[in-house]
Scaffold this active site. Structure first.
Site, PDB file in Angstrom:
ATOM      1  CG  ASP A   1     -13.226   1.901  -7.566  1.00 15.70           C
ATOM      2  OD1 ASP A   1     -14.253   1.213  -7.755  1.00 15.70           O
ATOM      3  OD2 ASP A   1     -13.231   2.967  -6.911  1.00 15.70           O
TER       4      ASP A   1
ATOM      5  CD  GLU B   1      -2.498   1.859   0.529  1.00 15.56           C
ATOM      6  OE1 GLU B   1      -3.301   1.124  -0.066  1.00 15.56           O
ATOM      7  OE2 GLU B   1      -2.377   3.085   0.268  1.00 15.56           O
ATOM      8  CD  GLN B   2      -0.858   5.567  -3.408  1.00 13.72           C
ATOM      9  OE1 GLN B   2      -0.078   5.673  -4.346  1.00 13.72           O
ATOM     10  NE2 GLN B   2      -2.056   6.104  -3.424  1.00 13.72           N
TER      11      GLN B   2
ATOM     12  CE1 TYR C   1     -24.665   5.402   4.865  1.00 10.05           C
ATOM     13  CE2 TYR C   1     -25.634   5.968   2.758  1.00 10.05           C
ATOM     14  CZ  TYR C   1     -24.540   5.560   3.497  1.00 10.05           C
ATOM     15  OH  TYR C   1     -23.342   5.320   2.884  1.00 10.05           O
TER      16      TYR C   1
ATOM     17  NE  ARG D   1     -13.744   4.766   1.711  1.00 11.02           N
ATOM     18  CZ  ARG D   1     -14.004   4.213   0.534  1.00 11.02           C
ATOM     19  NH1 ARG D   1     -15.224   4.204   0.066  1.00 11.02           N
ATOM     20  NH2 ARG D   1     -13.045   3.703  -0.193  1.00 11.02           N
TER      21      ARG D   1
HETATM   22  P1  FAD Z   1      -9.699   1.904  -3.305  1.00  9.11           P
HETATM   23  O1  FAD Z   1     -10.596   1.795  -2.129  1.00  9.11           O
HETATM   24  O2  FAD Z   1      -9.578   3.213  -4.010  1.00  9.11           O
HETATM   25  O3  FAD Z   1      -8.257   1.420  -2.831  1.00  9.11           O
HETATM   26  C1  FAD Z   1      -7.127   1.513  -3.655  1.00  9.11           C
HETATM   27  C2  FAD Z   1      -5.899   1.477  -2.760  1.00  9.11           C
HETATM   28  O4  FAD Z   1      -4.735   1.374  -3.578  1.00  9.11           O
HETATM   29  C3  FAD Z   1      -5.733   2.746  -1.929  1.00  9.11           C
HETATM   30  O5  FAD Z   1      -5.477   2.395  -0.590  1.00  9.11           O
HETATM   31  C4  FAD Z   1      -4.546   3.447  -2.579  1.00  9.11           C
HETATM   32  O6  FAD Z   1      -3.793   4.231  -1.682  1.00  9.11           O
HETATM   33  C5  FAD Z   1      -3.746   2.252  -3.095  1.00  9.11           C
HETATM   34  N1  FAD Z   1      -2.857   2.580  -4.219  1.00  9.11           N
HETATM   35  C6  FAD Z   1      -3.146   3.324  -5.310  1.00  9.11           C
HETATM   36  N2  FAD Z   1      -2.077   3.403  -6.120  1.00  9.11           N
HETATM   37  C7  FAD Z   1      -1.077   2.677  -5.531  1.00  9.11           C
HETATM   38  C8  FAD Z   1       0.271   2.380  -5.887  1.00  9.11           C
HETATM   39  N3  FAD Z   1       0.830   2.854  -7.028  1.00  9.11           N
HETATM   40  N4  FAD Z   1       1.011   1.601  -5.062  1.00  9.11           N
HETATM   41  C9  FAD Z   1       0.463   1.104  -3.898  1.00  9.11           C
HETATM   42  N5  FAD Z   1      -0.804   1.381  -3.506  1.00  9.11           N
HETATM   43  C10 FAD Z   1      -1.577   2.151  -4.321  1.00  9.11           C
HETATM   44  N6  FAD Z   1     -19.219   1.659  -2.781  1.00  9.11           N
HETATM   45  C11 FAD Z   1     -20.114   0.846  -2.166  1.00  9.11           C
HETATM   46  O7  FAD Z   1     -20.070  -0.379  -2.341  1.00  9.11           O
HETATM   47  N7  FAD Z   1     -21.085   1.367  -1.349  1.00  9.11           N
HETATM   48  C12 FAD Z   1     -21.196   2.713  -1.110  1.00  9.11           C
HETATM   49  O8  FAD Z   1     -22.083   3.141  -0.364  1.00  9.11           O
HETATM   50  C13 FAD Z   1     -20.258   3.582  -1.760  1.00  9.11           C
HETATM   51  N8  FAD Z   1     -20.315   4.925  -1.547  1.00  9.11           N
HETATM   52  C14 FAD Z   1     -19.371   5.720  -2.112  1.00  9.11           C
HETATM   53  C15 FAD Z   1     -19.402   7.105  -1.856  1.00  9.11           C
HETATM   54  C16 FAD Z   1     -18.427   7.941  -2.389  1.00  9.11           C
HETATM   55  C17 FAD Z   1     -18.450   9.406  -2.098  1.00  9.11           C
HETATM   56  C18 FAD Z   1     -17.412   7.383  -3.200  1.00  9.11           C
HETATM   57  C19 FAD Z   1     -16.337   8.247  -3.756  1.00  9.11           C
HETATM   58  C20 FAD Z   1     -17.383   6.033  -3.482  1.00  9.11           C
HETATM   59  C21 FAD Z   1     -18.361   5.192  -2.943  1.00  9.11           C
HETATM   60  N9  FAD Z   1     -18.349   3.818  -3.183  1.00  9.11           N
HETATM   61  C22 FAD Z   1     -19.258   2.997  -2.593  1.00  9.11           C
HETATM   62  C23 FAD Z   1     -17.330   3.233  -4.066  1.00  9.11           C
HETATM   63  C24 FAD Z   1     -16.165   2.687  -3.283  1.00  9.11           C
HETATM   64  O9  FAD Z   1     -15.656   3.646  -2.404  1.00  9.11           O
HETATM   65  C25 FAD Z   1     -15.068   2.218  -4.230  1.00  9.11           C
HETATM   66  O10 FAD Z   1     -15.633   1.514  -5.300  1.00  9.11           O
HETATM   67  C26 FAD Z   1     -14.113   1.310  -3.473  1.00  9.11           C
HETATM   68  O11 FAD Z   1     -13.402   2.061  -2.520  1.00  9.11           O
HETATM   69  C27 FAD Z   1     -13.148   0.614  -4.435  1.00  9.11           C
HETATM   70  O12 FAD Z   1     -12.269  -0.183  -3.699  1.00  9.11           O
HETATM   71  P2  FAD Z   1     -10.841  -0.539  -4.285  1.00  9.11           P
HETATM   72  O13 FAD Z   1     -10.175  -1.374  -3.248  1.00  9.11           O
HETATM   73  O14 FAD Z   1     -10.980  -1.067  -5.655  1.00  9.11           O
HETATM   74  O15 FAD Z   1     -10.100   0.851  -4.436  1.00  9.11           O
END
Ligand code: FAD
Length: 381
Positions: free
Chosen positions: A292, A34-35, A211, A105
């Protein structure tokens, strides 16, 4: 005894931590990079609908979350000014076999993190390069160190470097809309309350979702979607601040229940809504994407983190279904199983039509069982 398969996960967000848990459950040796130097408690709520809480149960954190999370009575959709109900779906646990939970969150992230050994999570490891050679993947980090594994998972979010490396560079789509969000102490509402549901208030060109995030209703959360003429965009999305006066002005005329929340809100964050078309491929050799990083979507169906968590469950099953030297086939099976579903959710979420009225079926979304859905054999190349 043969050595277990080793997998490096890039990113300790919701998807990366969920994958660390599910991959460990099938005997894989996992390390997470993790960065961030440390984890920050991001001020936001998150909804876990039954399709993802079913996976949270499988990895063993459901009970912990239930102690503090709010269980909304229903998925409630109302007209912005009159409050007329467009559609309400009561969400008892019996409906889809798993709970609908709303929480902070940070509570979800903490629970996912506490569920895996802390020594496998390496902070301050910003990935800068990936190299695949002789059945191994070498990861290079900004601090000059490297790590090696049999395979790697890019769970590095919407601005994923892993995606850029294996699929090629492009930019996420920003359609000129932003989200304001805030989570704050209910006491600031001076005795006013909100409905015990997850309420979405639908305006002509904007909406707001409200909510509680705690079982004792001590914390309230909202997230909006409004047009932003200046095409405002930021990479540091989670920490950018918004102007609460601009926010209130944008919702002038909304129902008194909405305004009681916005008027009580002390400050807010602002975030550019980003999405992406489905990718042409989810993996390249021994490197695959998750969450994502491969299917970012608008938050309108509350499925971004949920689908990342589903990905984690299906990915582990695919890896368990093949011989350990057949990782590439497992990754193709994972894509074949998951992509039709995530592409469908991306499209509906982009159109922002989910539960806006009518009686469309919701069981395909909330009734999905990532631990038992049939795995799909990839098409022969
Ligand atoms: P992320 O949570 O973005 O995690 C990516 C991680 O990778 C981060 O920790 C980052 O620091 C790390 N990283 C990035 N680049 C590097 C690198 N080069 N080297 C090492 N580490 C790195 N989803 C739901 O299911 N329910 C909800 O109610 C909901 N509400 C939301 C409300 C808002 C306002 C937003 C913005 C999003 C919401 N989402 C919700 C969507 C959800 O937050 C994302 O889809 C989810 O966080 C994706 O998870 P992830 O692990 O793919 O990515």
């Amino acid at each position: 005894m043969t050595k277990p398969l080793s997998i490096a996960i890039v990113g300790a967000g919701m998807g990366g931590l969920a994958a660390a848990a599910t991959l460990r459950q099938v005997g894989i040796d996992v390390q997470v990079y993790e960065q961030a130097r440390q984890f920050a408690r991001i001020g936001a709520g998150i909804q876990m609908l039954p399709n993802s809480s079913r996976v949270l149960r499988h990895i063993g954190i459901e009970q912990k979350l239930r102690k503090t999370a709010f269980e909304p009575y229903s998925h409630l959709n109302r007209v912005w000014d009159t409050g007329e109900v467009k559609r309400e779906l009561p969400m008892p646990e019996s409906l889809f076999g798993a709970p609908f939970l709303c929480m902070h969150r940070g509570d979800l992230h903490e629970a996912l993190l506490a569920n895996i050994p802390q020594e496998i999570v390496h902070l301050n490891k910003k990935l800068v390069g990936l190299d695949q050679r002789n059945g191994k993947v070498t990861l290079s980090f900004a601090d000059g160190t490297t790590a090696q594994a049999d395979a790697a998972i890019g769970a590095d979010g919407v601005h994923s470097l892993v995606r850029e490396i294996i699929v090629g560079p492009d930019a996420p789509i920003h359609k000129g809309r932003i989200a304001y969000r805030a989570v704050f102490d209910t006491k600031l509402m001076g005795g006013k309350t909100i409905a015990p549901s997850r309420a979405k208030w639908w305006g002509p060109d904007r909406h707001i979702v409200i909510y509680y995030t705690r079982a004792d209703r001590s914390e309230v959360y909202f997230v909006t979607s409004v047009p932003e003429p200046a095409n405002w965009i930021t990479k540091e999305s989670w920490s950018a601040k918004g102007d609460v006066k601009e926010l209130r002005a944008a919702y002038e005329g909304f129902h008194p229940e909405v305004m009681s929340v916005l008027n009580a809100c002390p400050d807010c964050h602002k975030w550019a809504i980003l999405e992406r078309e489905p990718l042409p491929k989810w993996s390249d050799g021994r490197v695959a994407l998750l969450g994502d990083a491969c299917h970012p979507m608008t938050p309108y169906m509350a499925q971004g983190a949920a689908t990342s968590i589903e990905d984690a469950a299906v990915l582990a099953r695919c890896l368990a279904a093949v011989e350990s030297d057949d990782v590439e086939r497992a990754f193709k099976m994972y894509e074949a199983t998951r992509k039709p579903r995530t592409s469908r959710i991306q499209a509906i979420s982009s159109a922002n039509t989910w539960m806006s009225g009518g009686e469309e079926d919701t069981s395909w979304l909330y009734g999905y069982d990532a631990m038992n859905v049939p795995l799909v054999e990839p098409a022969r190349q």
